[in-house]
Design a protein around this motif. Structure first.
Motif, PDB file in Angstrom:
ATOM      1  N   GLU A 132      37.729  50.365  42.172  1.00  0.00           N
ATOM      2  CA  GLU A 132      38.884  50.639  40.989  1.00  0.00           C
ATOM      3  C   GLU A 132      40.067  49.844  40.720  1.00  0.00           C
ATOM      4  N   ALA A 133      39.962  47.930  41.686  1.00  0.00           N
ATOM      5  CA  ALA A 133      41.233  47.640  41.882  1.00  0.00           C
ATOM      6  C   ALA A 133      40.094  46.067  41.040  1.00  0.00           C
ATOM      7  N   GLU A 134      38.915  46.012  42.075  1.00  0.00           N
ATOM      8  CA  GLU A 134      38.438  44.340  41.067  1.00  0.00           C
ATOM      9  C   GLU A 134      37.676  45.543  39.576  1.00  0.00           C
ATOM     10  N   LYS A 135      37.250  46.800  38.978  1.00  0.00           N
ATOM     11  CA  LYS A 135      37.512  47.223  38.283  1.00  0.00           C
ATOM     12  C   LYS A 135      38.097  46.491  36.982  1.00  0.00           C
ATOM     13  N   ALA A 136      39.507  47.154  37.342  1.00  0.00           N
ATOM     14  CA  ALA A 136      40.513  47.038  36.983  1.00  0.00           C
ATOM     15  C   ALA A 136      40.561  45.427  36.418  1.00  0.00           C
ATOM     16  N   ALA A 137      40.315  44.624  37.658  1.00  0.00           N
ATOM     17  CA  ALA A 137      40.916  43.295  37.783  1.00  0.00           C
ATOM     18  C   ALA A 137      39.802  42.446  36.141  1.00  0.00           C
ATOM     19  N   ARG A 138      38.422  42.750  36.298  1.00  0.00           N
ATOM     20  CA  ARG A 138      37.202  41.964  35.449  1.00  0.00           C
ATOM     21  C   ARG A 138      37.970  42.707  33.663  1.00  0.00           C
ATOM     22  N   HIS A 139      38.733  44.226  34.112  1.00  0.00           N
ATOM     23  CA  HIS A 139      38.534  44.159  32.416  1.00  0.00           C
ATOM     24  C   HIS A 139      40.091  43.084  32.112  1.00  0.00           C
ATOM     25  N   THR A 140      40.829  42.992  32.946  1.00  0.00           N
ATOM     26  CA  THR A 140      42.073  41.887  32.797  1.00  0.00           C
ATOM     27  C   THR A 140      41.194  40.412  32.264  1.00  0.00           C
ATOM     28  N   ALA A 141      40.937  40.572  33.428  1.00  0.00           N
ATOM     29  CA  ALA A 141      40.190  38.903  33.017  1.00  0.00           C
ATOM     30  C   ALA A 141      39.347  38.648  31.816  1.00  0.00           C
ATOM     31  N   MET A 142      38.759  40.036  31.286  1.00  0.00           N
ATOM     32  CA  MET A 142      38.080  39.960  30.135  1.00  0.00           C
ATOM     33  C   MET A 142      39.003  40.262  28.617  1.00  0.00           C
ATOM     34  N   ASP A 143      39.529  40.765  28.988  1.00  0.00           N
ATOM     35  CA  ASP A 143      40.580  40.594  27.913  1.00  0.00           C
ATOM     36  C   ASP A 143      41.092  39.209  27.538  1.00  0.00           C
ATOM     37  N   VAL A 144      41.849  38.914  29.180  1.00  0.00           N
ATOM     38  CA  VAL A 144      42.170  37.246  28.359  1.00  0.00           C
ATOM     39  C   VAL A 144      41.524  36.906  28.361  1.00  0.00           C
ATOM     40  N   LEU A 145      39.961  36.099  29.017  1.00  0.00           N
ATOM     41  CA  LEU A 145      39.104  36.235  27.930  1.00  0.00           C
ATOM     42  C   LEU A 145      38.666  35.878  26.593  1.00  0.00           C
ATOM     43  N   GLU A 146      39.203  37.304  26.118  1.00  0.00           N
ATOM     44  CA  GLU A 146      39.331  37.458  24.655  1.00  0.00           C
ATOM     45  C   GLU A 146      39.951  36.672  23.766  1.00  0.00           C
TER      46      GLU A 146
END
Length: 272
Positions: A132-146
Motif C-alpha cells: 500500500e505504501a509503495e502504491k501511494a509513493a508511485r501515486h505521489t511520484a506521478m503527481d510530481v512528474l505531472e
C-alpha cells in the motif's frame, strides 16, 4: 507527501552562522555566515575547491561543523541526522544520477517517498502495508512528474533520457523527499546550453509553489538569471553576498574566477 511538501506552507528562514569545517586537520570552511529567506532562490558560486558542496553537506547533516550553527526556523540542523532531514522538510538533488540509470523516472521519484535510511528501509520491507505504501509513493511520484511536465518519461529508464530530463527527474525526487527547502547540487552540470532554460523554468515553478531553494552552479549566466541572491566563495570563505549582478561584478569574485579583476562575460539565461 506531507502538506508542507505539497505547498511549502510553513515558511522558515535558513541561517548559517560562523560555520567552520575541519577534515583531517585541514580547514575546509572558515567562518561561513549567510541567511536564506523563505521562498528565495539562493545561489552559491565559486571555483572548484571553494567549499560549495561542503556547505550543502553541512546543511543536510552529512558533515558536522567544527564550529558554528545551522538553523532552519527553530530547528538546529547541527543536531539532526541526515536521514531525518526529510522530517524537517529538506530535500536534496544529486550531482549525478549515474548509479540509478536502470531505474525508470517514476521509480526514482518514488524513492523520495520511501524510508531514507537503511534501518528504515529494512523495517519497511517486512511491513504488512508495504504494498500500500509503495502504491501511494508511485501515486505521489506521478503527481510530481505531472507538475514538472515529465509524465511522458515516467516508464522510461534514466539511461534513455537526456541529461536535462534526468536532472529534472532528480529535482522532482528531491521535492518528494523533502518539500519546503531544496538543496540542488549543480542542476545544470552536463546539460547543454539550450536545455538549461528548462531547469530555470523548473526553479521558477518551485518558487511559485513556496519552495526555498539553495543551489550550486558553475554557470555565471544561469545563476545570475535565475537566483534572487548569490554567495560567492573561495578557499572555504565567503567573498560576497548580494544581488547576482553585484556579486559577479565585484573585484574579489572576478579574481577568484579569473585570477585578475577582469570583466566576466555573463550571458543571462532567464526567460520572460
Amino acid at each position: 507527501m506531507s502538506d508542507d511538501s505539497q505547498g511549502g506552507s510553513a515558511a522558515r528562514p535558513l541561517k548559517v552562522d560562523g560555520v567552520d569545517v575541519d577534515l583531517g586537520g585541514v580547514r575546509i570552511l572558515r567562518g561561513v555566515t549567510f541567511d536564506v529567506r523563505p521562498g528565495e532562490v539562493f545561489g552559491i558560486v565559486g571555483p572548484n575547491g571553494a567549499g560549495k558542496t561542503t556547505i550543502l553537506n553541512v546543511i543536510d547533516g552529512v558533515v558536522r561543523p567544527s564550529a558554528g550553527t545551522v538553523r532552519y526556523g527553530d530547528v538546529d540542523l547541527s543536531r539532526v541526522r541526515p536521514h531525518r532531514m526529510r522530517d524537517h522538510g529538506i530535500g536534496r538533488s544529486l550531482q549525478s544520477t549515474h548509479y540509478f540509470r536502470d531505474l525508470t523516472a517514476l521509480q526514482l521519484v518514488a524513492l523520495g517517498e520511501l524510508p531514507n535510511s537503511v534501518a528504515g528501509a529494512l523495517r519497511f520491507r517486512g511491513h504488512r502495508k508495504r504494498r500500500e505504501a509503495e502504491k501511494a509513493a508511485r501515486h505521489t511520484a506521478m503527481d510530481v512528474l505531472e507538475q514538472f511536465g515529465l509524465t511522458q518519461y515516467a516508464n522510461r529508464p534514466l539511461s534513455e533520457l537526456s541529461s536535462a530530463v534526468q536532472k529534472l527527474v532528480d529535482i522532482a525526487r528531491a521535492v518528494v523527499s523533502g518539500g519546503e527547502l531544496l538543496l540542488l547540487d549543480e542542476p545544470t552540470s552536463g546539460v547543454s546550453g539550450h536545455e538549461r532554460g528548462a531547469i530555470g523554468e523548473a526553479l521558477r515553478r518551485l518558487r511559485t509553489l513556496g519552495r526555498t531553494i539553495v543551489l550550486i552552479d558553475h554557470d555565471p549566466g544561469f545563476v545570475t538569471g535565475n537566483c534572487d541572491r548569490l554567495m560567492a566563495m573561495n578557499f572555504g570563505e565567503v567573498l560576497d553576498v548580494g544581488l547576482p549582478d553585484e556579486v559577479m561584478n565585484s573585484d574579489a569574485v572576478k579574481r577568484s574566477y579569473l585570477g585578475e579583476a577582469a570583466d566576466i562575460d555573463v550571458e543571462v539565461e532567464k526567460s520572460s
